[in-house]
Design an enzyme around this catalytic site. Structure first.
Site, mmCIF file in Angstrom:
data_model
loop_
_atom_site.group_PDB
_atom_site.id
_atom_site.type_symbol
_atom_site.label_atom_id
_atom_site.label_comp_id
_atom_site.label_asym_id
_atom_site.label_seq_id
_atom_site.Cartn_x
_atom_site.Cartn_y
_atom_site.Cartn_z
ATOM 1 N N HIS A 152 0.834 -1.204 0.000
ATOM 2 C CA HIS A 152 0.000 0.000 0.000
ATOM 3 C C HIS A 152 0.865 1.250 0.000
ATOM 4 O O HIS A 152 2.062 1.209 0.327
ATOM 5 C CB HIS A 152 -0.915 0.003 1.231
ATOM 6 C CG HIS A 152 -0.190 0.290 2.521
ATOM 7 N ND1 HIS A 152 -0.018 1.560 3.010
ATOM 8 C CD2 HIS A 152 0.424 -0.546 3.405
ATOM 9 C CE1 HIS A 152 0.648 1.499 4.151
ATOM 10 N NE2 HIS A 152 0.937 0.242 4.413
ATOM 11 N N CYS A 153 0.241 2.383 -0.354
ATOM 12 C CA CYS A 153 0.857 3.695 -0.169
ATOM 13 C C CYS A 153 -0.134 4.514 0.660
ATOM 14 O O CYS A 153 -0.611 4.023 1.689
ATOM 15 C CB CYS A 153 1.215 4.338 -1.509
ATOM 16 S SG CYS A 153 -0.145 4.514 -2.680
ATOM 17 N N ALA A 154 -0.433 5.747 0.278
ATOM 18 C CA ALA A 154 -1.386 6.560 1.043
ATOM 19 C C ALA A 154 -2.813 6.300 0.566
ATOM 20 O O ALA A 154 -3.636 5.737 1.281
ATOM 21 C CB ALA A 154 -1.024 8.038 0.937
#
Length: 260
Positions: A152-154
């Site tokens: 994941h990222c943001a």
């Protein structure tokens, strides 16, 4: 069944406390195989994960490894939810957020939609090289790490979207299916907007001219693949930048693909 119908029917995951979560399993490859189900999940950040969301990760989806593609500043500002450290392997790499493009437009005061859209195209042209270390980590975890893996990222749409597109390309997934998966993040547009509502200066991003930052546009992925074509092709990138030559790519496929 088309890849988009398959996605809508079986791949979206309800994990309380995060958005944009889905299983990359089931997507078709050019040689007639499919990505294994239940071993690779993409999502947005996990800082607001609830107890029920954590239980879903552990008990329902049996996640063993989490790769966080966010910057050092993002992870410090919004650390992983309590409980993620227990029994799960958390992987990240440290880097400073490069916001020169954003700062340049921000300093102008008044911008137009086309300028922000052009900025996003430039970002996608550079992301595979600027974030190569994180993408290499993903490939290595798939090759040797504990499954299932969540990355994941943001918002789970740009860095995560590029990471997914790269890995799916390496696995030989059809280009149409890669685009279908990428564009699924548009379903989370309103949830993504809500992240900035009432958040000081960030609330300016809700203005119409800044909307391309929050959207998932086919043109973004077009720009990325065109950048590969201009530099020798995506296979050249895998070998020369990520260190995954044809033999290691075949190993990824052996791990991740199954008969249709």
């Amino acid at each position: 069944m088309s890849s988009m119908n398959l996605s809508a029917a079986t791949r979206l995951l309800a994990i309380e406390g995060t958005i944009n979560a889905r299983d990359l399993g089931g997507l078709p490859t050019d040689d007639g195989r499919r990505v294994r189900r239940g071993v690779l999940i993409r999502s947005a950040e996990l800082d607001k994960l609830t107890d029920r969301g954590l239980a879903a990760l552990r008990d329902q989806h049996c996640v063993a490894t989490i790769l966080d593609l966010r910057s050092t500043r993002e992870r410090t500002k919004r650390p992983p939810a309590n409980g993620l450290h227990s029994g799960l392997t958390l992987v990240h790499y440290d880097y400073a957020t490069s916001s020169a493009d954003m700062e340049r437009l921000w300093a102008k005061g008044e911008v137009i939609h086309a300028e922000v859209h052009a900025m996003m195209l430039d970002i996608y042209r550079r992301l595979p090289w600027e974030q190569a270390e994180g993408f290499r980590l993903l490939f290595e975890l798939v090759e040797t790490g504990r499954m299932p893996i969540l990355f994941h990222c943001a918002a789970g749409k740009d860095r995560t979207g590029v990471a997914a597109a790269l890995l799916l390309s390496a696995l030989g997934v059809t280009r149409d299916a890669i685009y279908d998966d990428f564009l699924m993040s548009e379903r989370c547009f309103e949830a993504n907007r809500a992240r900035f509502a009432g958040n000081g200066a960030d609330a300016l991003l809700l203005r119409a001219e800044w909307e391309p930052i929050l959207r998932t546009d086919r043109a973004y992925l077009d720009a990325m693949f065109a950048a590969f074509d201009a530099r020798g092709g995506v296979e050249f990138y895998f070998a020369g930048t990520l260190g995954f030559d044809a033999s290691r790519i075949e190993q990824l496929r052996a791990v991740m693909l199954e008969a249709a």
